[in-house]
Every structure is written in structure tokens, then in C-alpha cells.
Design an enzyme around this catalytic site. Structure first.
Site, mmCIF file in Angstrom:
data_model
loop_
_atom_site.group_PDB
_atom_site.id
_atom_site.type_symbol
_atom_site.label_atom_id
_atom_site.label_comp_id
_atom_site.label_asym_id
_atom_site.label_seq_id
_atom_site.Cartn_x
_atom_site.Cartn_y
_atom_site.Cartn_z
ATOM 1 N N LEU A 76 -2.091 -7.383 -8.288
ATOM 2 C CA LEU A 76 -1.279 -7.070 -7.119
ATOM 3 C C LEU A 76 -1.764 -5.708 -6.644
ATOM 4 C CD1 LEU A 76 2.348 -8.048 -8.266
ATOM 5 C CD2 LEU A 76 0.779 -9.370 -6.842
ATOM 6 N N ASP A 77 -1.985 -5.559 -5.335
ATOM 7 C CA ASP A 77 -2.482 -4.269 -4.866
ATOM 8 C C ASP A 77 -1.421 -3.187 -5.037
ATOM 9 O OD1 ASP A 77 -0.853 -4.005 -2.436
ATOM 10 O OD2 ASP A 77 -2.092 -5.608 -1.611
ATOM 11 N N ARG A 78 -1.820 -1.970 -4.800
ATOM 12 C CA ARG A 78 -0.980 -0.811 -5.121
ATOM 13 C C ARG A 78 0.386 -0.856 -4.438
ATOM 14 N NH1 ARG A 78 -2.838 5.511 -4.259
ATOM 15 N NH2 ARG A 78 -1.193 6.471 -5.516
#
Length: 294
Positions: free
Chosen positions: A162-164
Site C-alpha cells: 500500500l503506498d504511503r
């Protein structure tokens, strides 16, 4: 009637008597003679014996690729490649046999490092913003491993990313086989996101997302999309199975929308129900078994 005669036989007939009865020609209820007429009748004279318990097989070891996978290094399939490339040693000898079995007491080294099987651990995290889904970061940013540092004595790895700025369900484990299975495109693992956009999403764009948009990786399309019940029309639920990098954000950006919030609410049947943001829990045995059956 002739006198019954009997005699003992060796082998499989030992302790049995064989009777001859020439007059035994009774008919059954269908008017046909019994198929055993004029044939030898066997009656056992030996007492019934319980079958002796099977002798347990000697420990024939653990396949080397499974041993490596259970050590949290990689999946079994990937372990086969490492074995073939001569990366693995057992008792100081390089092993390249796929079927080689590790015996109790053997010392196994992977790329010069001693390894041993670990207990598989499965941790479900409700990821907050500001954390990246990698095991380490050159810029010293916070990673999801910082949040689950006390979950297991073994090193855990995120299953997918999951991106930041994306929040929600993230699975971490040291089970290489499960990781490979849940991230491989052929298994089409289902994911559901709650997407909040900068403006109302039109029904026309629903159709475009369902039909698919072309990117460098290929055609990306959602499996299902709908408005969130009781929420403004700029909030939608999206079901998707592809796992390309930032694909949800990229799809909406292609159509002129800006994603303000992106929250994964379900991954491979796992949800963050009753799990506060930033907290984690260990999966139940039932949840683990369900993942293995996907």
C-alpha cells in the site's frame, strides 16, 4: 447326505475348514439356485485377531525447498531456483538436487547464512497514513514493520504494498508460499477500496472504469464500482483484483479526478473490522486455513 470332510490348508487357508455338501441346492426367493451351490464353503476356525499396529516410518526428513520456505526466505518455487543456482549448502556441501531432504541435526546455510525453520506467523494490520510498505527505506522513513515490531520474534514481510498515503488492510507474514500465492496475478485475489475523490463521480465514468483503461502494463479495469450508501457521491466503493503500482489512483487521475483518500477495507477476505488504525492482530486458525484454500 455325504459325511462332511474337512482338512487344513497351508498359506492363506490355514486355520480354516473346507466343507463339501452335495445336497445344498436350495433356491433363493427369485427361484434361482445359489451361486455357491456344489462349491467349497470356507468357515474360519481361528479366533478373530486384531491387526498389528503399523510400524511407524522412520523420519525421512524435510524437502530442502520446504525447509527454506519455512525459514521465511522465499516461496518453495523460488527456493528451487536458488537450489539450482548453488546458493544452498547442507553440512558444508552445496546441494543442487530438487528432491534433497534435510535430516534432523543437519546444518543448512543460505547464501552463507545459517537458517532454520520458523513458525509461520500471520499479522493483520490496519495501516495508517505516513508508513511505507517495505522492509527498509534508504530515506529512513517509517515502515509498516515499525508498527508490528512486537508481533513476532521472526522477520515479517508485507504481502503486496500500500503506498504511503493509502490506509487499511495489510497482511504481513513470514510464510513465503502464502505471500507468493496472494500476490501472483493468476490467483486474482479480490481487494475492496473506499475511495474519496475531489468531486462527484459520474455514472458515465463508472462505465469507463468497468470497461477498462489502457496503461503501460495493459488494460486496467475494476470488477465492481458503486456509490457508498449514505455518503456523498464523491465517495465510491471499488472492487479490483489487479495489483499494479498505485493503479486505483492512476485510473481516477486518467479520468480527471484527484484521489483525496484511499482506504483498503478488504483483502483476500480479510477486513479491518474492530481494528483501530495503526493496530494489528494475529489471524485466527480459521482465517489462515481460508487463505490457504484460496
Amino acid at each position: 447326505m455325504k459325511n462332511n470332510k474337512s482338512f487344513d490348508r497351508r498359506g492363506s487357508g490355514r486355520n480354516k475348514k473346507i466343507y463339501f455338501n452335495a445336497d445344498d441346492k436350495k433356491e433363493n426367493k427369485f427361484g434361482k439356485k445359489n451361486k455357491f451351490d456344489n462349491k467349497k464353503r470356507y468357515v474360519s476356525t481361528a479366533p478373530f485377531r486384531k491387526k498389528s499396529p503399523k510400524t511407524p516410518k522412520e523420519n525421512d526428513g524435510t524437502r530442502l525447498n520446504k525447509y527454506i520456505a519455512n525459514s521465511g526466505i522465499c516461496s518453495r518455487r523460488e527456493a528451487d531456483i536458488f537450489i539450482q543456482n548453488g546458493v544452498v549448502e547442507v553440512n558444508g556441501k552445496i546441494i543442487t538436487e530438487f528432491g534433497y531432504k534435510v535430516q534432523p541435526g543437519d546444518e543448512v546455510f543460505f547464501d552463507g547464512r545459517y537458517i532454520r525453520p520458523e513458525k509461520n506467523v500471520y499479522v493483520l494490520l490496519n495501516k495508517p497514513k505516513g508508513y511505507i510498505s517495505t522492509t527498509k527505506d534508504e530515506k529512513a522513513r517509517k515502515t509498516v514493520l515499525d508498527l508490528v515490531a512486537n508481533a513476532s520474534p521472526y522477520r515479517l514481510y508485507p504481502v503486496g504494498r500500500l503506498d504511503r498515503q493509502t490506509t487499511g488492510v495489510l497482511l504481513l507474514t513470514n510464510d513465503g508460499d502464502i505471500t507468493k500465492k496472494l500476490t501472483h496475478p493468476s490467483h486474482e485475489i479480490k481487494k475492496i477500496y473506499h475511495v474519496t475523490l475531489d468531486k462527484k463521480v459520474s455514472v458515465e465514468d463508472f462505465g469507463k472504469l468497468l470497461e477498462g483503461l489502457r496503461f503501460e502494463e495493459g488494460i486496467a479495469k475494476v470488477d465492481k464500482i458503486s456509490y457508498i450508501e449514505g455518503a456523498p457521491k464523491n465517495e465510491v466503493g471499488v472492487e479490483i483484483h489487479i495489483g499494479w503500482n498505485r493503479i486505483i489512483r492512476r485510473m481516477f487521475e486518467r479520468l480527471g479526478y484527484k484521489v483525496e483518500k484511499l482506504d483498503r477495507v478488504m483483502f483476500a477476505g480479510l477486513t479491518k473490522k474492530a481494528l483501530k488504525r495503526g493496530y494489528w492482530r494475529i489471524l485466527t486458525d480459521l482465517e489462515v486455513n481460508t487463505l490457504k484454500m484460496l
